[in-house]
Motif scaffolding. Structure first.
Motif, mmCIF file in Angstrom:
data_model
loop_
_atom_site.group_PDB
_atom_site.id
_atom_site.type_symbol
_atom_site.label_atom_id
_atom_site.label_comp_id
_atom_site.label_asym_id
_atom_site.label_seq_id
_atom_site.Cartn_x
_atom_site.Cartn_y
_atom_site.Cartn_z
ATOM 1 N N LEU A 166 46.878 4.132 -77.606
ATOM 2 C CA LEU A 166 46.439 3.605 -78.904
ATOM 3 C C LEU A 166 47.621 3.357 -79.835
ATOM 4 O O LEU A 166 47.634 2.377 -80.589
ATOM 5 N N ILE A 167 48.623 4.236 -79.785
ATOM 6 C CA ILE A 167 49.841 4.017 -80.576
ATOM 7 C C ILE A 167 50.521 2.724 -80.139
ATOM 8 O O ILE A 167 50.944 1.907 -80.965
ATOM 9 N N THR A 168 50.617 2.541 -78.827
ATOM 10 C CA THR A 168 51.256 1.327 -78.303
ATOM 11 C C THR A 168 50.459 0.080 -78.649
ATOM 12 O O THR A 168 51.019 -0.940 -79.063
ATOM 13 N N ILE A 169 49.133 0.145 -78.491
ATOM 14 C CA ILE A 169 48.274 -0.998 -78.824
ATOM 15 C C ILE A 169 48.398 -1.346 -80.300
ATOM 16 O O ILE A 169 48.502 -2.520 -80.675
ATOM 17 N N SER A 170 48.411 -0.323 -81.148
ATOM 18 C CA SER A 170 48.549 -0.553 -82.588
ATOM 19 C C SER A 170 49.893 -1.202 -82.914
ATOM 20 O O SER A 170 49.965 -2.165 -83.680
ATOM 21 N N GLY A 171 50.967 -0.666 -82.311
ATOM 22 C CA GLY A 171 52.301 -1.240 -82.545
ATOM 23 C C GLY A 171 52.406 -2.667 -82.049
ATOM 24 O O GLY A 171 52.983 -3.537 -82.728
ATOM 25 N N MET A 172 51.845 -2.922 -80.872
ATOM 26 C CA MET A 172 51.889 -4.273 -80.319
ATOM 27 C C MET A 172 51.044 -5.233 -81.143
ATOM 28 O O MET A 172 51.389 -6.402 -81.312
ATOM 29 N N ALA A 173 49.926 -4.742 -81.684
ATOM 30 C CA ALA A 173 49.073 -5.587 -82.527
ATOM 31 C C ALA A 173 49.793 -5.989 -83.802
ATOM 32 O O ALA A 173 49.567 -7.087 -84.342
ATOM 33 N N ILE A 174 50.672 -5.112 -84.297
ATOM 34 C CA ILE A 174 51.499 -5.466 -85.457
ATOM 35 C C ILE A 174 52.435 -6.613 -85.090
ATOM 36 O O ILE A 174 52.580 -7.589 -85.840
ATOM 37 N N LEU A 175 53.054 -6.520 -83.905
ATOM 38 C CA LEU A 175 53.962 -7.587 -83.445
ATOM 39 C C LEU A 175 53.215 -8.899 -83.237
ATOM 40 O O LEU A 175 53.741 -9.975 -83.505
ATOM 41 N N PHE A 176 51.964 -8.814 -82.771
ATOM 42 C CA PHE A 176 51.167 -10.005 -82.505
ATOM 43 C C PHE A 176 50.410 -10.485 -83.742
ATOM 44 O O PHE A 176 49.706 -11.492 -83.691
ATOM 45 N N GLY A 177 50.527 -9.739 -84.848
ATOM 46 C CA GLY A 177 49.876 -10.143 -86.092
ATOM 47 C C GLY A 177 48.364 -10.029 -86.063
ATOM 48 O O GLY A 177 47.661 -10.957 -86.457
#
Length: 354
Positions: A166-177
């Motif tokens: 979930l931490i990774t998904i959240s961080g990646m979602a920030i990168l993907f906007g």
């Protein structure tokens, strides 16, 4: 606002979990020890209910806006009900699968969550899934839901691995906007961390199928929404993030095929069982698998920023590493070592080869 919401979800989860422990004993949602299980005494399960209640509160408090929201809430509720019944009555695998299909069907048919097409690498072509987009999406949701459920074998294992994902998904979602995925993943993460206070070794409560199915469902849906682009690498990223549960599930299937056992037959040869068999303690095994999950998350982040050719090279290296570790620890079987035998054959050729 999101940090306040996460703090409140953590606090609420901590406050609710002791009440869920009492409820689990009262309604008979307990886990009795047997030869396949590590724990030695009757343990309350149903812990996922505390995660779910905290999650629902977080969504109500933050009020995220998205056309996907209601279908996710309804799907998650179906999953929770399925998990509660299983924790109480140990329902059949068919009924459990029916609940998972119903939850997946809601987010696909009502919410419109679908993997429709991807751009083919090294070309300008597009691979459209067409009528297969619905079954592919449902297969992904059900598959990941069960993968998280399969690794739920040690105190804090599924909760910790899910938190890292979930931490990774959240961080990646920030990168993907994608702010909606950031918010939803953060709320689920905070709710899980509060529960982990009682679930880490030595656990006072298990999350049960209520928690494992809920976390698997949420992670599967959010990973699809977080990387909902047409790029081929974006399709691979969620698979990398969930590398631990996916690879454990893959080798479990392979193990049963090699040993000619039913695919649904339970055993004590999962990743955590193998590490315990090598002499690692309960806590060391959990922390080691946490490290593996964090490594996969880091690889996913690097992969998202790498060029296409470099990404494929990284994926190949990662697959080789996974296979070598699986063979070393006996994840498929002690005699299953095709890659290691091939490497040893290159290093130490036989007289015939010379």
């Amino acid at each position: 606002m999101i940090y306040l919401t996460m703090l409140l979800c953590i606090i609420l989860s901590i406050l609710i979990t002791p009440l869920v422990i009492k409820l689990a004993f009262k309604i008979g949602a307990t886990d009795k020890p047997n030869q396949r299980k590590v724990h030695q005494k009757i343990m309350p399960r149903l812990g996922g209910l505390a995660i779910y209640i905290s999650f629902v509160f977080g969504v109500w408090f933050y009020q995220p806006q998205s056309p996907y929201l209601m279908s996710i809430i309804v799907g998650a509720t179906i999953i929770i009900i399925t998990g509660i019944f299983d924790d109480m009555f140990e329902i059949s695998a068919k009924l459990k699968l029916l609940g998972q299909l119903a939850a997946a069907g809601v987010v696909v048919a009502w919410g419109g969550v679908q993997v429709e097409f991807i751009n083919l690498p090294f070309s300008d072509g597009i691979l459209e899934f067409g009528f297969l987009s619905v079954p592919i999406t449902i297969l992904w949701i059900v598959g990941i839901t069960n993968a998280i459920n399969l690794i739920d074998g040690l105190d804090g294992l599924a909760a910790g691995v899910s938190s890292i994902a979930l931490i990774t998904i959240s961080g990646m979602a920030i990168l993907f906007g994608n702010p909606f995925v950031v918010v939803m993943a953060s709320i689920v993460l905070a709710s899980t961390l509060g529960f982990l206070v009682f679930n880490f070794h030595p656990a006072k409560i298990f999350m049960g199928d209520t928690g494992a199915l809920f976390l698997g469902f949420m992670i599967s849906v959010l990973s699809l929404l977080g990387f909902k682009t047409s790029a081929f690498i974006s399709f691979i990223i969620p698979i990398i993030i969930l590398g631990v549960p996916i690879s454990d599930t893959f080798f479990a299937i392979l193990r049963r095929i090699v040993n000619k056992k039913p695919l649904m037959a339970p055993d004590k040869s999962h990743l955590h069982h193998c590490l315990l068999g090598l002499g690692f303690t309960h806590r060391q095994t959990v922390l080691l698998i946490y490290a593996m999950a964090a490594f996969f998350g880091l690889v996913a982040v690097i992969l998202s920023q790498a060029k296409l050719l470099g990404s494929f090279a990284l994926i190949i290296v990662l697959l080789v590493i996974i296979e070598m570790i699986a063979e070393k620890i006996g994840l498929v079987g002690k005699n299953y070592r095709p890659l290691l035998k091939f490497i040893n054959g290159l290093r130490y050729p036989t007289v015939k080869d010379r």
